[in-house]
Scaffold this motif. Structure first.
Motif, short mmCIF file in Angstrom:
data_model
loop_
_atom_site.label_atom_id
_atom_site.label_comp_id
_atom_site.label_asym_id
_atom_site.label_seq_id
_atom_site.Cartn_x
_atom_site.Cartn_y
_atom_site.Cartn_z
N LEU A 191 0.79 -1.23 0.00
CA LEU A 191 0.00 0.00 0.00
C LEU A 191 0.82 1.29 0.00
O LEU A 191 0.41 2.29 -0.59
CB LEU A 191 -0.94 0.02 1.23
N ILE A 192 1.98 1.28 0.64
CA ILE A 192 2.77 2.51 0.78
C ILE A 192 3.54 2.89 -0.49
O ILE A 192 3.52 4.06 -0.89
CB ILE A 192 3.73 2.40 1.98
N PRO A 193 4.26 1.95 -1.14
CA PRO A 193 5.05 2.33 -2.33
C PRO A 193 4.27 3.07 -3.41
O PRO A 193 4.78 4.04 -3.96
CB PRO A 193 5.59 0.98 -2.83
N PRO A 194 3.03 2.63 -3.76
CA PRO A 194 2.30 3.39 -4.80
C PRO A 194 2.06 4.85 -4.41
O PRO A 194 2.15 5.74 -5.26
CB PRO A 194 0.97 2.63 -4.92
N GLY A 195 1.79 5.09 -3.11
CA GLY A 195 1.57 6.47 -2.67
C GLY A 195 2.82 7.32 -2.82
O GLY A 195 2.75 8.49 -3.23
N ILE A 196 3.97 6.73 -2.52
CA ILE A 196 5.24 7.46 -2.66
C ILE A 196 5.55 7.73 -4.13
O ILE A 196 5.94 8.83 -4.51
CB ILE A 196 6.38 6.66 -2.00
N THR A 197 5.38 6.69 -4.96
CA THR A 197 5.65 6.84 -6.40
C THR A 197 4.78 7.90 -7.03
O THR A 197 5.25 8.77 -7.78
CB THR A 197 5.43 5.50 -7.12
N ILE A 198 3.48 7.86 -6.72
CA ILE A 198 2.55 8.82 -7.31
C ILE A 198 2.82 10.23 -6.81
O ILE A 198 2.60 11.21 -7.53
CB ILE A 198 1.10 8.40 -7.02
N SER A 199 3.32 10.36 -5.58
CA SER A 199 3.68 11.69 -5.07
C SER A 199 4.75 12.33 -5.96
O SER A 199 4.71 13.54 -6.22
CB SER A 199 4.21 11.58 -3.64
N LEU A 200 5.68 11.51 -6.44
CA LEU A 200 6.72 12.02 -7.34
C LEU A 200 6.11 12.45 -8.67
O LEU A 200 6.52 13.46 -9.25
CB LEU A 200 7.79 10.95 -7.56
N TYR A 201 5.14 11.68 -9.17
CA TYR A 201 4.44 12.08 -10.40
C TYR A 201 3.75 13.42 -10.21
O TYR A 201 3.82 14.30 -11.09
CB TYR A 201 3.41 11.02 -10.79
N PHE A 202 3.05 13.58 -9.09
CA PHE A 202 2.35 14.83 -8.84
C PHE A 202 3.33 16.00 -8.76
O PHE A 202 3.07 17.08 -9.29
CB PHE A 202 1.57 14.74 -7.52
N LEU A 203 4.46 15.76 -8.11
CA LEU A 203 5.44 16.82 -7.92
C LEU A 203 6.11 17.20 -9.24
O LEU A 203 6.20 18.38 -9.58
CB LEU A 203 6.50 16.39 -6.90
N ILE A 204 6.56 16.17 -9.98
CA ILE A 204 7.33 16.44 -11.21
C ILE A 204 6.43 16.84 -12.36
O ILE A 204 6.61 17.89 -12.98
CB ILE A 204 8.18 15.21 -11.58
N PHE A 205 5.45 15.97 -12.67
CA PHE A 205 4.58 16.26 -13.82
C PHE A 205 3.51 17.29 -13.49
O PHE A 205 3.22 18.18 -14.30
CB PHE A 205 3.92 14.97 -14.30
N GLY A 206 2.92 17.16 -12.30
CA GLY A 206 1.83 18.07 -11.96
C GLY A 206 2.28 19.48 -11.67
O GLY A 206 1.77 20.44 -12.23
N LYS A 207 3.27 19.62 -10.78
CA LYS A 207 3.68 20.95 -10.35
C LYS A 207 4.73 21.57 -11.27
O LYS A 207 4.56 22.69 -11.74
CB LYS A 207 4.23 20.87 -8.91
N LEU A 208 5.81 20.83 -11.53
CA LEU A 208 6.91 21.42 -12.29
C LEU A 208 6.60 21.50 -13.78
O LEU A 208 6.64 22.56 -14.39
CB LEU A 208 8.19 20.61 -12.05
N VAL A 209 6.27 20.35 -14.40
CA VAL A 209 5.95 20.35 -15.83
C VAL A 209 4.61 21.03 -16.08
O VAL A 209 4.43 21.79 -17.02
CB VAL A 209 5.94 18.91 -16.38
N GLY A 210 3.63 20.72 -15.21
CA GLY A 210 2.29 21.26 -15.40
C GLY A 210 2.23 22.77 -15.39
O GLY A 210 1.40 23.38 -16.08
N SER A 211 3.11 23.40 -14.62
CA SER A 211 3.11 24.87 -14.57
C SER A 211 3.51 25.49 -15.90
O SER A 211 3.21 26.65 -16.17
CB SER A 211 4.07 25.33 -13.47
#
Length: 257
Positions: free
Chosen positions: A29-49
């Motif tokens: 249960l924990i690894p997917p949450g950590i992995t997706i957090s990186l997606y949100f940070l990199i693609f969502g915040k940095l690239v998405g901006s």
């Protein structure tokens, strides 16, 4: 077997799978949450901006439903393929097969276990996403139906993979070389309307595109695919995979040959 005996057999399989998921929660249960957090940070915040709005929503809002669905699909599939193949490898599946438990209950029991893990991971990923953006439900019914059918369909796909697998390497081939590419090309990070006409047509042969877009419609109210068409595809795919799994298991394929 009477109804009560069948129910006891089915509930025992589901309970075993649930206990397995929760016992090793740090791995399941924990690894997917950590992995997706990186997606949100990199693609969502940095690239998405740098990308701007997509379909009237910020880029991170647009990709959240796709990332949640990606997590649900991969974890539902991986849970069943690893659990059933592990039972085959350890020979303890033989105890279940010599019991009077019908094949259709064995398949359904393991598949529900996959659904439970997929839904739990999807819930965790959704909670993580709230730290990065605001989410609103557009159609809760579509969300529930889509996530349940998608998790069930790919759980049964994982069961088929486990039946065919003869060694541990066979367990990882389909998730690595088929499932992951289809997921990334399934509209998780983009709308197919951004693609040339030819690639839009090719993309529509990817079943994951339908799941991601139906789920996105449930949250945002936007979709490249008719949600009802996507749900119809999920129903047909689930029935087909279930029927094949039951047929092969009842014939002893992968377990007695």
């Amino acid at each position: 077997m009477n109804f009560q005996e069948k129910f006891n057999a089915f509930s025992t399989i589901v309970r075993k799978e649930t206990v397995r998921i929760l016992r090793i929660w740090i791995q399941t249960l924990i690894p997917p949450g950590i992995t997706i957090s990186l997606y949100f940070l990199i693609f969502g915040k940095l690239v998405g901006s740098q990308i701007g709005d997509v379909g009237g929503h910020t880029y991170i809002q647009f990709i959240v439903p796709g990332l949640v669905m990606m997590s649900v699909i991969l974890n539902a599939y991986n849970n069943v393929v690893s659990s059933f193949f592990g039972a085959k490898f350890g020979k303890n599946i033989e105890e279940l097969l010599v019991s009077p438990t019908p094949a259709y209950l064995i398949v359904l029991g393991y598949s529900i276990g996959g659904v439970i893990r997929g839904v739990l991971v999807g819930f965790i990923v959704t909670l993580v996403s709230l730290f990065f953006t605001e989410l609103k439900l557009y159609d809760a019914g579509i969300v529930v139906i889509t996530v349940a059918l998608s998790a069930l369909m790919f759980s049964m796909g994982g069961f088929l993979n486990a039946l065919y697998a003869k060694k541990f390497d066979d367990v990882t081939i389909i998730p690595t070389f088929i499932l992951t590419p289809l997921t990334y090309l399934g509209g998780v990070f983009y709308s197919i309307k951004m693609l040339p006409d030819t690639w839009q047509i090719i993309s529509k042969f990817n079943p994951i595109l339908y799941m991601v877009n139906a789920f996105r419609y449930g949250f945002l109210g936007v979709s490249d695919i008719d949600p009802l068409e996507a749900i119809g595809l999920l129903v047909v795919g689930t029935i087909l995979l279930y029927s094949i799994s039951v047929f092969l298991l009842s014939r002893g394929y992968g377990t007695r040959t």
